[in-house]
Write an enzyme that holds these catalytic residues in place. Structure first.
Site, PDB file in Angstrom:
ATOM      1  N   HIS A 181     -52.787 -24.180 -11.446  1.00 18.73           N
ATOM      2  CA  HIS A 181     -52.765 -25.116 -12.573  1.00 18.73           C
ATOM      3  C   HIS A 181     -51.975 -26.369 -12.191  1.00 18.73           C
ATOM      4  O   HIS A 181     -50.874 -26.269 -11.630  1.00 18.73           O
ATOM      5  CB  HIS A 181     -52.060 -24.482 -13.778  1.00 18.73           C
ATOM      6  CG  HIS A 181     -52.921 -23.598 -14.620  1.00 18.73           C
ATOM      7  ND1 HIS A 181     -53.195 -22.287 -14.279  1.00 18.73           N
ATOM      8  CD2 HIS A 181     -53.557 -23.822 -15.795  1.00 18.73           C
ATOM      9  CE1 HIS A 181     -53.961 -21.756 -15.220  1.00 18.73           C
ATOM     10  NE2 HIS A 181     -54.194 -22.660 -16.152  1.00 18.73           N
ATOM     11  N   ASN A 196     -48.014 -20.883  -4.885  1.00 17.15           N
ATOM     12  CA  ASN A 196     -48.294 -20.907  -6.316  1.00 17.15           C
ATOM     13  C   ASN A 196     -47.522 -19.842  -7.072  1.00 17.15           C
ATOM     14  O   ASN A 196     -47.165 -20.027  -8.231  1.00 17.15           O
ATOM     15  CB  ASN A 196     -49.798 -20.726  -6.553  1.00 17.15           C
ATOM     16  CG  ASN A 196     -50.184 -20.843  -8.004  1.00 17.15           C
ATOM     17  OD1 ASN A 196     -49.720 -21.714  -8.722  1.00 17.15           O
ATOM     18  ND2 ASN A 196     -51.032 -19.944  -8.457  1.00 17.15           N
TER      19      ASN A 196
END
Length: 264
Positions: A90, A126
């Site tokens: 994201h 991430n």
């Protein structure tokens, strides 16, 4: 969809734009926007408004999907992430636009799962709780604890030297700038960061692997003027609002090892 509000902080803070004439598409979602580089198929910039006073803590809902408003050919879709170690990272975090009424918050958080809001990130990068997620949590906690409004801008550094893979180029670095209005003197303040995953990307095969020699990724609090030059984006008033003292901006970037070292 309302998109990023440039007047959200009470001062005019425009969404960062490309510093050149590359083709782009502006996509608006609840409480955030994505400026997509349609040739690279990744974001030039994203901007999200966060209202710390009305944040809603919601369970994770939503599934990744292509945005039907633009051609599939300009989006880095599911094929990029199939059968490899790349995460759909994201850019605007799921939790950040989740404020307002419960219905508004849910619509906003689920909208973060459109592919233009994703960029390929090595799993170790991430999923880190220390710096990548730790940095983002630190900013969100600041907004929540102080009940302040914050605007956050995030995107990959789109370097032509990034290794090609499945029709895109995997970015080695990401940038993030958080902006708010100082409660002391009511002026714009901002902090900039660069996150480097290049040590996790095998340029020869463009796969995401952890290199024990190079180590994982590195995170820096960096002068916002440097970020603008590095990423080729116009950061407008954010450059002058940098919380780093002018003397510090002339020195090397401040590498961070834990979120507590972040200067806001």
């Amino acid at each position: 969809m309302d998109g990023y509000d440039e007047a959200f902080l009470g001062l005019h803070v425009p969404l960062p734009r490309a510093g050149d004439a590359r083709p782009t598409a502006l996509l608006t979602y609840p409480h955030f926007s994505v400026l997509l580089d349609t040739s690279r198929r990744l974001a030039v910039s994203t901007g999200v408004n966060i209202d710390g006073a009305t944040l809603v803590d919601l369970a994770r809902t939503g599934d990744w999907e292509l945005d039907p408003r633009i051609p599939v050919t300009v989006q880095a879709g599911p094929d990029v992430y199939a059968k490899n170690d790349l995460d759909r990272g994201h850019l605007v975090r799921r939790r950040d636009p989740g404020w307002g009424t419960t219905a508004q918050a849910r619509a906003a958080t689920e909208a973060t799962f459109f592919y233009p809001n994703a960029a390929p990130q090595a799993a170790a990068f991430n999923q880190s709780k220390d710096l990548w997620l730790g940095l983002e949590d630190h900013v969100l906690r600041f907004a929540d604890a102080e009940d302040v409004r914050i605007s956050v801008f995030t995107a990959p550094v789109l370097d032509q030297a990034d290794p090609p893979y499945r029709g895109i180029r995997i970015p080695g670095r990401f940038w993030k700038v958080a902006a708010w209005v100082s409660t002391d003197d009511e002026i714009l303040a901002a902090a900039g960061f660069v996150l480097d995953q290049s040590a996790l990307i095998d340029a020869a095969s463009a796969t995401a692997t952890l290199s024990p020699v190079l180590g994982g990724f590195r995170t820096f609090q960096a002068p916002i003027a440097d970020i603008a030059a590095l990423a080729g984006v116009d950061l407008g008033p954010l450059v002058a609002a940098d919380v780093l003292p002018a003397a510090a901006r002339a020195r090397e970037w401040r590498e961070l090892t834990v979120a507590a070292e972040i200067r806001l």
